[in-house]
Write an enzyme that holds these catalytic residues in place. Sequence first.
Site, PDB file in Angstrom:
ATOM      1  N   ASP A  40      -7.737  -0.554  -1.578  1.00 48.93           N
ATOM      2  CA  ASP A  40      -8.767  -0.399  -2.115  1.00 48.93           C
ATOM      3  C   ASP A  40      -8.967  -0.706  -3.701  1.00 48.93           C
ATOM      4  O   ASP A  40      -9.873  -1.265  -4.119  1.00 48.93           O
ATOM      5  CB  ASP A  40      -8.826   1.433  -2.642  1.00 48.93           C
ATOM      6  CG  ASP A  40      -9.145   2.284  -1.295  1.00 48.93           C
ATOM      7  OD1 ASP A  40     -10.134   1.604  -0.563  1.00 48.93           O
ATOM      8  OD2 ASP A  40      -9.081   3.283  -1.219  1.00 48.93           O
ATOM      9  N   GLY A  92       0.190  -3.395  -3.165  1.00 48.78           N
ATOM     10  CA  GLY A  92       1.469  -3.477  -2.206  1.00 48.78           C
ATOM     11  C   GLY A  92       1.483  -4.439  -0.954  1.00 48.78           C
ATOM     12  O   GLY A  92       0.449  -4.564  -0.435  1.00 48.78           O
ATOM     13  N   ASP A 114      -0.332   2.102   4.554  1.00 45.18           N
ATOM     14  CA  ASP A 114      -0.833   3.510   4.306  1.00 45.18           C
ATOM     15  C   ASP A 114      -1.968   3.877   5.258  1.00 45.18           C
ATOM     16  O   ASP A 114      -2.217   4.945   5.779  1.00 45.18           O
ATOM     17  CB  ASP A 114      -0.982   3.998   3.045  1.00 45.18           C
ATOM     18  CG  ASP A 114      -0.016   3.650   1.879  1.00 45.18           C
ATOM     19  OD1 ASP A 114       1.044   3.632   2.412  1.00 45.18           O
ATOM     20  OD2 ASP A 114      -0.163   3.268   0.964  1.00 45.18           O
ATOM     21  N   ASP A 148      -4.816   3.860   4.690  1.00 41.71           N
ATOM     22  CA  ASP A 148      -5.851   4.975   3.951  1.00 41.71           C
ATOM     23  C   ASP A 148      -7.053   4.416   3.412  1.00 41.71           C
ATOM     24  O   ASP A 148      -7.607   4.708   2.329  1.00 41.71           O
ATOM     25  CB  ASP A 148      -4.853   5.454   2.671  1.00 41.71           C
ATOM     26  CG  ASP A 148      -4.561   4.577   1.739  1.00 41.71           C
ATOM     27  OD1 ASP A 148      -4.688   3.252   2.161  1.00 41.71           O
ATOM     28  OD2 ASP A 148      -4.036   4.876   0.667  1.00 41.71           O
ATOM     29  N   ARG A 154       0.275  -6.486  -9.033  1.00 45.04           N
ATOM     30  CA  ARG A 154      -0.763  -5.698  -9.723  1.00 45.04           C
ATOM     31  C   ARG A 154      -1.029  -6.410 -10.950  1.00 45.04           C
ATOM     32  O   ARG A 154      -0.213  -7.023 -11.548  1.00 45.04           O
ATOM     33  CB  ARG A 154      -0.494  -4.207 -10.119  1.00 45.04           C
ATOM     34  CG  ARG A 154       0.439  -3.917  -9.102  1.00 45.04           C
ATOM     35  CD  ARG A 154      -0.046  -2.307  -8.387  1.00 45.04           C
ATOM     36  NE  ARG A 154       1.017  -2.097  -7.401  1.00 45.04           N
ATOM     37  CZ  ARG A 154       0.596  -1.580  -6.273  1.00 45.04           C
ATOM     38  NH1 ARG A 154      -0.781  -1.268  -5.712  1.00 45.04           N
ATOM     39  NH2 ARG A 154       1.411  -0.909  -5.476  1.00 45.04           N
ATOM     40  N   THR A 198      -2.523  -2.569   4.389  1.00 44.16           N
ATOM     41  CA  THR A 198      -1.806  -1.508   3.548  1.00 44.16           C
ATOM     42  C   THR A 198      -0.921  -0.779   4.717  1.00 44.16           C
ATOM     43  O   THR A 198      -1.707  -0.344   5.583  1.00 44.16           O
ATOM     44  CB  THR A 198      -2.468  -0.747   2.437  1.00 44.16           C
ATOM     45  OG1 THR A 198      -1.695   0.376   2.346  1.00 44.16           O
ATOM     46  CG2 THR A 198      -3.963  -0.128   3.002  1.00 44.16           C
ATOM     47  N   ARG A 201       1.956   6.937   0.534  1.00 48.47           N
ATOM     48  CA  ARG A 201       1.450   7.580  -0.873  1.00 48.47           C
ATOM     49  C   ARG A 201       0.534   8.794  -0.750  1.00 48.47           C
ATOM     50  O   ARG A 201       1.174   9.814  -0.384  1.00 48.47           O
ATOM     51  CB  ARG A 201       0.294   6.248  -1.265  1.00 48.47           C
ATOM     52  CG  ARG A 201       1.232   5.290  -1.819  1.00 48.47           C
ATOM     53  CD  ARG A 201       0.179   4.382  -2.925  1.00 48.47           C
ATOM     54  NE  ARG A 201      -1.032   4.144  -2.405  1.00 48.47           N
ATOM     55  CZ  ARG A 201      -2.017   3.748  -2.968  1.00 48.47           C
ATOM     56  NH1 ARG A 201      -1.742   3.119  -4.390  1.00 48.47           N
ATOM     57  NH2 ARG A 201      -2.993   3.272  -2.398  1.00 48.47           N
TER      58      ARG A 201
HETATM   59  P1  ATP Z   1      -2.050  -0.625  -2.165  1.00 50.82           P
HETATM   60  O1  ATP Z   1      -3.087   0.172  -1.267  1.00 50.82           O
HETATM   61  O2  ATP Z   1      -1.054  -1.109  -1.647  1.00 50.82           O
HETATM   62  O3  ATP Z   1      -1.627   0.247  -3.591  1.00 50.82           O
HETATM   63  P2  ATP Z   1      -4.327  -1.866  -3.699  1.00 50.82           P
HETATM   64  O4  ATP Z   1      -5.169  -3.037  -3.528  1.00 50.82           O
HETATM   65  O5  ATP Z   1      -4.936  -0.604  -3.542  1.00 50.82           O
HETATM   66  O6  ATP Z   1      -3.200  -1.664  -2.685  1.00 50.82           O
HETATM   67  P3  ATP Z   1      -4.013  -1.554  -6.461  1.00 50.82           P
HETATM   68  O7  ATP Z   1      -2.895  -1.728  -7.424  1.00 50.82           O
HETATM   69  O8  ATP Z   1      -4.837  -0.223  -6.810  1.00 50.82           O
HETATM   70  O9  ATP Z   1      -3.505  -1.862  -5.170  1.00 50.82           O
HETATM   71  O10 ATP Z   1      -4.987  -2.782  -6.842  1.00 50.82           O
HETATM   72  C1  ATP Z   1      -4.572  -4.069  -6.774  1.00 50.82           C
HETATM   73  C2  ATP Z   1      -5.169  -4.950  -7.944  1.00 50.82           C
HETATM   74  O11 ATP Z   1      -6.524  -4.913  -7.866  1.00 50.82           O
HETATM   75  C3  ATP Z   1      -4.840  -4.334  -9.248  1.00 50.82           C
HETATM   76  O12 ATP Z   1      -3.753  -4.576 -10.003  1.00 50.82           O
HETATM   77  C4  ATP Z   1      -5.845  -4.726 -10.320  1.00 50.82           C
HETATM   78  O13 ATP Z   1      -5.625  -6.182 -10.675  1.00 50.82           O
HETATM   79  C5  ATP Z   1      -7.114  -4.879  -9.273  1.00 50.82           C
HETATM   80  N1  ATP Z   1      -7.934  -3.766  -9.391  1.00 50.82           N
HETATM   81  C6  ATP Z   1      -7.801  -2.449  -9.045  1.00 50.82           C
HETATM   82  N2  ATP Z   1      -8.760  -1.692  -9.575  1.00 50.82           N
HETATM   83  C7  ATP Z   1      -9.730  -2.610 -10.180  1.00 50.82           C
HETATM   84  C8  ATP Z   1     -10.747  -2.399 -10.926  1.00 50.82           C
HETATM   85  N3  ATP Z   1     -11.506  -1.212 -11.051  1.00 50.82           N
HETATM   86  N4  ATP Z   1     -11.388  -3.459 -11.478  1.00 50.82           N
HETATM   87  C9  ATP Z   1     -10.850  -4.746 -11.439  1.00 50.82           C
HETATM   88  N5  ATP Z   1      -9.968  -4.691 -10.721  1.00 50.82           N
HETATM   89  C10 ATP Z   1      -9.317  -4.093 -10.100  1.00 50.82           C
END
Ligand code: ATP
Length: 324
Positions: free
Chosen positions: A107, A15, A131, A133, A76, A129, A175
């Site tokens: 994360d 995000g 959040d 979090d 994503r 983020t 979230r």
């Molecule tokens: P937000 O907190 O805003 O959701 P985020 O970084 O946690 O941000 P995610 O959608 O969970 O958002 O992860 C972003 C991208 O990171 C995913 O679309 C994917 O490409 C990559 N990713 C997430 N988990 C994994 C994993 N276990 N292994 C490899 N790549 C990952």
Amino acid sequence: METKVRRIGILTSGGDAPGMNAAIRAAVRNCIHHGITPIGIRRGYNGLIQGDTFEMDARSVNNLSNRGGTILYTARCKEFTTPEGVQQAVRTCRYAGIDGIIAIGGDGTFRGAGKLSEAGINTVGVPATIDNDIGCSHYTIGFDTAANTAIECIDKLSDTMQSHERASVVEVMGRHAGHLAVYVGLAVGATAILVPEFPVNLERDVIEKVREGRYRGKHHFLIIVAEGVGKCDEIAQQIEAATGIDARVSILGHIQRGGSPTARDRTMAARMGHTAVEELAKGHTDLVVCYRDSHIVTIPIAEALRMTKPLDPYMYKVAYDVSI
Ligand code: ATP
């Protein structure tokens, strides 16, 4: 002997959050300061898999700190969660001569960064983020701007709701976490704050407080509901049925993710983006840049991902005690 780092790739993933652009700017400028070529990667890990990269220079980040969103776009990428996806990303890095990656996001983004690091590409994560979090860092880029946006919206809402002597049930983002809800709720003087971390007794924690408030001569009631609790319509209906007070729902939504970042987000993003380059320039990898106890530090990704951040019970107590 230390190998000279020549090209560092920068991506934003997950995000978006206000301040991501300020982090990109700081990373680009610090690369140039070190004689490293900054490479922009579009749409998070998708850009790495598809080879959607471009060279950046000092001027490409002009006037960027004050802009919300991310000029690199964010997305994503399911494919990157597979070993084949990671291998393809590594091939792109080798082909484009990228010796290090800065992954700005949450994360999930750090999980991806850990995989890249394991596959031999030096990678450092930067937490962004709204959040707030992320367990390893006491602060994440975007939180302060989102909170201020929510507060500004709620202040406006309060003017009209107060005039009509209504109750407002306002959903804020966050979230699965209640950090934003508690912070915003305390700032706007909410009658009640509902968060996923603590069980809610609607009768005791909300309806009774509204009744008591009305008895004391209060004309307007603000109920802040974290996204992770939801059910705002149901909550409003129950307040109205139990008290006879007209209750209206407002879901602030994505407006909280936009806007020009606050000074706090700009400076935090500058420090974190700068530090990410410092670490990669030293040949370090597998790290998340974190803000802890007023200092910018780095923590190994696996350890960072194991850390949790419970909601601050003191902040919640303050909000509860003064909400009479
Ligand atoms: P937000 O907190 O805003 O959701 P985020 O970084 O946690 O941000 P995610 O959608 O969970 O958002 O992860 C972003 C991208 O990171 C995913 O679309 C994917 O490409 C990559 N990713 C997430 N988990 C994994 C994993 N276990 N292994 C490899 N790549 C990952």
